[in-house]
Design a protein around this motif. Structure first.
Motif, PDB file in Angstrom:
ATOM      1  N   ALA A 116      30.822 -14.211  28.628  1.00 46.64           N
ATOM      2  CA  ALA A 116      30.306 -12.880  28.685  1.00 46.64           C
ATOM      3  C   ALA A 116      29.010 -12.739  29.383  1.00 46.64           C
ATOM      4  N   ILE A 117      28.185 -13.875  29.113  1.00 43.53           N
ATOM      5  CA  ILE A 117      26.968 -14.096  29.850  1.00 43.53           C
ATOM      6  C   ILE A 117      27.157 -14.042  31.527  1.00 43.53           C
ATOM      7  N   ALA A 118      28.082 -14.820  31.759  1.00 43.97           N
ATOM      8  CA  ALA A 118      28.344 -14.779  33.176  1.00 43.97           C
ATOM      9  C   ALA A 118      28.825 -13.597  33.838  1.00 43.97           C
ATOM     10  N   GLN A 119      29.625 -12.898  33.269  1.00 47.67           N
ATOM     11  CA  GLN A 119      29.919 -11.541  33.721  1.00 47.67           C
ATOM     12  C   GLN A 119      29.126 -10.522  33.788  1.00 47.67           C
ATOM     13  N   ASN A 152      21.415 -21.955  49.778  1.00 51.50           N
ATOM     14  CA  ASN A 152      19.867 -21.975  49.558  1.00 51.50           C
ATOM     15  C   ASN A 152      19.497 -21.577  48.294  1.00 51.50           C
ATOM     16  N   LEU A 153      20.212 -20.341  47.766  1.00 50.01           N
ATOM     17  CA  LEU A 153      19.679 -19.639  46.751  1.00 50.01           C
ATOM     18  C   LEU A 153      20.585 -19.598  45.277  1.00 50.01           C
ATOM     19  N   VAL A 154      21.878 -20.100  45.491  1.00 48.03           N
ATOM     20  CA  VAL A 154      22.805 -20.133  44.479  1.00 48.03           C
ATOM     21  C   VAL A 154      22.283 -20.797  43.103  1.00 48.03           C
ATOM     22  N   LEU A 155      21.763 -22.022  43.484  1.00 43.38           N
ATOM     23  CA  LEU A 155      21.240 -22.920  42.357  1.00 43.38           C
ATOM     24  C   LEU A 155      20.219 -22.221  41.557  1.00 43.38           C
ATOM     25  N   GLN A 156      19.282 -21.707  42.202  1.00 45.57           N
ATOM     26  CA  GLN A 156      18.097 -21.262  41.547  1.00 45.57           C
ATOM     27  C   GLN A 156      18.542 -20.022  40.771  1.00 45.57           C
ATOM     28  N   ALA A 157      19.469 -19.318  41.511  1.00 44.49           N
ATOM     29  CA  ALA A 157      19.896 -18.110  40.920  1.00 44.49           C
ATOM     30  C   ALA A 157      20.856 -18.390  39.603  1.00 44.49           C
ATOM     31  N   LEU A 158      21.465 -19.499  39.350  1.00 46.27           N
ATOM     32  CA  LEU A 158      22.258 -19.955  38.315  1.00 46.27           C
ATOM     33  C   LEU A 158      21.384 -20.370  37.280  1.00 46.27           C
ATOM     34  N   PHE A 159      20.102 -21.028  37.578  1.00 47.91           N
ATOM     35  CA  PHE A 159      19.278 -21.623  36.529  1.00 47.91           C
ATOM     36  C   PHE A 159      18.660 -20.380  35.798  1.00 47.91           C
ATOM     37  N   VAL A 160      18.374 -19.225  36.157  1.00 47.15           N
ATOM     38  CA  VAL A 160      17.769 -18.053  35.423  1.00 47.15           C
ATOM     39  C   VAL A 160      18.748 -17.596  34.170  1.00 47.15           C
ATOM     40  N   TYR A 231      30.868 -22.465  35.993  1.00 45.88           N
ATOM     41  CA  TYR A 231      32.142 -22.514  36.581  1.00 45.88           C
ATOM     42  C   TYR A 231      32.793 -20.967  36.767  1.00 45.88           C
ATOM     43  N   VAL A 232      32.458 -20.245  35.702  1.00 42.85           N
ATOM     44  CA  VAL A 232      32.867 -18.634  35.669  1.00 42.85           C
ATOM     45  C   VAL A 232      32.042 -17.898  36.902  1.00 42.85           C
ATOM     46  N   MET A 233      30.688 -18.354  37.197  1.00 43.77           N
ATOM     47  CA  MET A 233      30.060 -17.279  38.197  1.00 43.77           C
ATOM     48  C   MET A 233      30.280 -17.894  39.656  1.00 43.77           C
ATOM     49  N   THR A 234      30.393 -19.096  39.661  1.00 40.77           N
ATOM     50  CA  THR A 234      30.547 -19.590  41.193  1.00 40.77           C
ATOM     51  C   THR A 234      31.788 -20.560  41.412  1.00 40.77           C
ATOM     52  N   GLY A 235      32.574 -21.197  40.429  1.00 41.92           N
ATOM     53  CA  GLY A 235      33.319 -22.262  40.659  1.00 41.92           C
ATOM     54  C   GLY A 235      32.813 -23.415  41.372  1.00 41.92           C
ATOM     55  N   GLY A 236      31.406 -23.608  41.393  1.00 46.75           N
ATOM     56  CA  GLY A 236      30.933 -24.628  42.193  1.00 46.75           C
ATOM     57  C   GLY A 236      30.578 -24.431  43.402  1.00 46.75           C
ATOM     58  N   GLY A 237      30.842 -23.360  44.027  1.00 49.56           N
ATOM     59  CA  GLY A 237      30.572 -22.783  45.506  1.00 49.56           C
ATOM     60  C   GLY A 237      29.329 -22.253  45.558  1.00 49.56           C
ATOM     61  N   PRO A 238      28.846 -21.784  46.786  1.00 51.78           N
ATOM     62  CA  PRO A 238      29.737 -21.837  47.961  1.00 51.78           C
ATOM     63  C   PRO A 238      29.642 -23.369  48.609  1.00 51.78           C
ATOM     64  N   ASN A 239      30.699 -23.808  48.736  1.00 53.71           N
ATOM     65  CA  ASN A 239      30.749 -25.093  49.651  1.00 53.71           C
ATOM     66  C   ASN A 239      30.218 -26.436  48.935  1.00 53.71           C
ATOM     67  N   GLY A 240      30.489 -26.268  47.290  1.00 51.52           N
ATOM     68  CA  GLY A 240      29.681 -27.098  46.581  1.00 51.52           C
ATOM     69  C   GLY A 240      28.134 -27.128  46.438  1.00 51.52           C
ATOM     70  N   MET A 245      28.138 -32.237  37.732  1.00 49.22           N
ATOM     71  CA  MET A 245      28.913 -33.144  37.610  1.00 49.22           C
ATOM     72  C   MET A 245      30.330 -32.680  36.493  1.00 49.22           C
ATOM     73  N   ALA A 246      30.041 -31.769  35.562  1.00 53.44           N
ATOM     74  CA  ALA A 246      31.230 -31.627  34.836  1.00 53.44           C
ATOM     75  C   ALA A 246      31.909 -30.553  35.506  1.00 53.44           C
ATOM     76  N   SER A 247      31.714 -29.601  36.469  1.00 52.03           N
ATOM     77  CA  SER A 247      32.489 -28.923  37.230  1.00 52.03           C
ATOM     78  C   SER A 247      33.426 -29.472  38.138  1.00 52.03           C
ATOM     79  N   TYR A 248      32.527 -30.643  38.761  1.00 55.10           N
ATOM     80  CA  TYR A 248      33.393 -31.659  39.773  1.00 55.10           C
ATOM     81  C   TYR A 248      34.244 -32.556  38.861  1.00 55.10           C
ATOM     82  N   MET A 249      34.080 -32.786  37.870  1.00 51.75           N
ATOM     83  CA  MET A 249      35.122 -33.530  36.954  1.00 51.75           C
ATOM     84  C   MET A 249      36.275 -32.700  36.691  1.00 51.75           C
ATOM     85  N   TYR A 250      36.083 -31.392  36.246  1.00 53.13           N
ATOM     86  CA  TYR A 250      37.103 -30.478  36.177  1.00 53.13           C
ATOM     87  C   TYR A 250      37.910 -30.195  37.337  1.00 53.13           C
TER      88      TYR A 250
END
Length: 292
Positions: A116-119, A152-160, A231-240, A245-250
């Motif tokens: 729900a938070i991801a959506q 360049n932004l996706v990781l910081q955007a996910l941290f919030v 996983y819900v918001m980006t699935g590990g993308g774009p381009n990894g 580690m957990a999403s890469y394992m999955y």
């Protein structure tokens, strides 16, 4: 009653059910994960023993180390955010108006599932009609960034949203610990002329140092194995770019059906968490704990 509870057989009978559940749900899966990591297996057919080949492959896998780097960045960011949670807790534990209402507001994210938070945050980060970009366009920004599509932004955007999600959890822990501090100590410090900042830094924080150490371990270990919201918001993308580690394992286990390699990643992640937990405990060990 005391005679019964001093009987070792009775104690063993009380402990045995919980111990069996712990072994079945925790220790057996850990052992099986390590075992599967020694196999070449697609999850359906027969397993082929390949020894440490999966672990050797893991050490040479650049994508895995990128995902590990992202996980460690999240762990560092989560640990630093504990300072903010502690500051908020110190304010809420003081006699301020609206403290009860603020505590309830901070706890709201804990009531929501990660999906729900991801959506919710997918809507906030929407490139054309999301809350953030709508505000930026209102203030004259013609081409606001696509937060979840730019490497360049996706990781910081996910941290919030991750930090927002767990704010209430850590604030609640700190608040409960601060409320257990005897008021007489605080009053004595006030009489001696200490101001609010000195009371917080020299009295309250040292008295809850043990709780802070626990939250540091929880933040680091929790960040290293974090999975669902990313996983819900980006699935590990774009381009990894947001792969952890957990999403890469999955992705390896259920995306490419390489369960042996996925198990090796999972077991290696467990070892990292154990080592870091031990290291944090050693680095923060007090003289009393060493003597004990």
């Amino acid at each position: 009653m005391n005679r019964v509870m001093s009987n070792k057989t009775v104690i063993a009978l009380y402990v045995l059910p919980a111990l069996l559940i712990l072994i079945a749900l925790i220790y057996v899966p850990i052992i099986m994960t390590g075992y599967y990591g020694l196999m070449k297996w697609d999850g359906i057919g027969e397993m082929t023993f390949i020894g440490l080949a999966n672990y050797t492959k893991l050490l040479k896998d650049a994508m895995f180390w990128d995902s590990a780097y992202h996980s460690f960045l999240l762990a560092i960011f989560s640990t630093i955010s504990l300072i903010g949670y502690l500051a908020i807790s110190l304010i809420l534990a003081g006699k301020i108006k609206g403290a009860n209402l603020l505590r309830k507001i901070y706890l709201i994210p804990m009531l929501l599932s990660s999906v729900a938070i991801a959506q919710l945050w997918l809507k906030v980060y929407h490139p054309s009609n999301g809350l953030i970009n709508s505000l930026l366009m209102t203030f004259g920004v013609e081409n606001p960034p696509a937060w979840l599509a730019e490497p360049n932004l996706v990781l910081q955007a996910l941290f919030v949203p991750i930090i927002w999600q767990y704010a209430g959890f850590y604030i609640l822990i700190y608040y409960a610990a601060l409320k257990n501090i005897p008021e007489s100590l605080v009053e004595a410090a006030r009489i001696d002329g200490a101001n609010a900042l000195q009371i917080a830094w020299k009295i309250k924080v040292p008295l809850i140092a043990g709780v802070i150490k626990v939250t540091v371990v929880l933040a680091i270990v929790g960040s290293l194995k974090y999975f669902d919201l990313i996983y819900v918001m980006t699935g590990g993308g774009p381009n990894g770019s947001s792969e952890v580690m957990a999403s890469y394992m999955y992705q390896k286990a259920f995306g490419t059906y390489d369960f042996g390699y996925g198990s090796a990643i999972g077991f290696f992640l467990l070892l990292i968490c154990l080592v870091l937990t031990w290291l944090i405990r050693k680095l923060t060990e007090t003289k009393e704990e060493i003597q004990y």
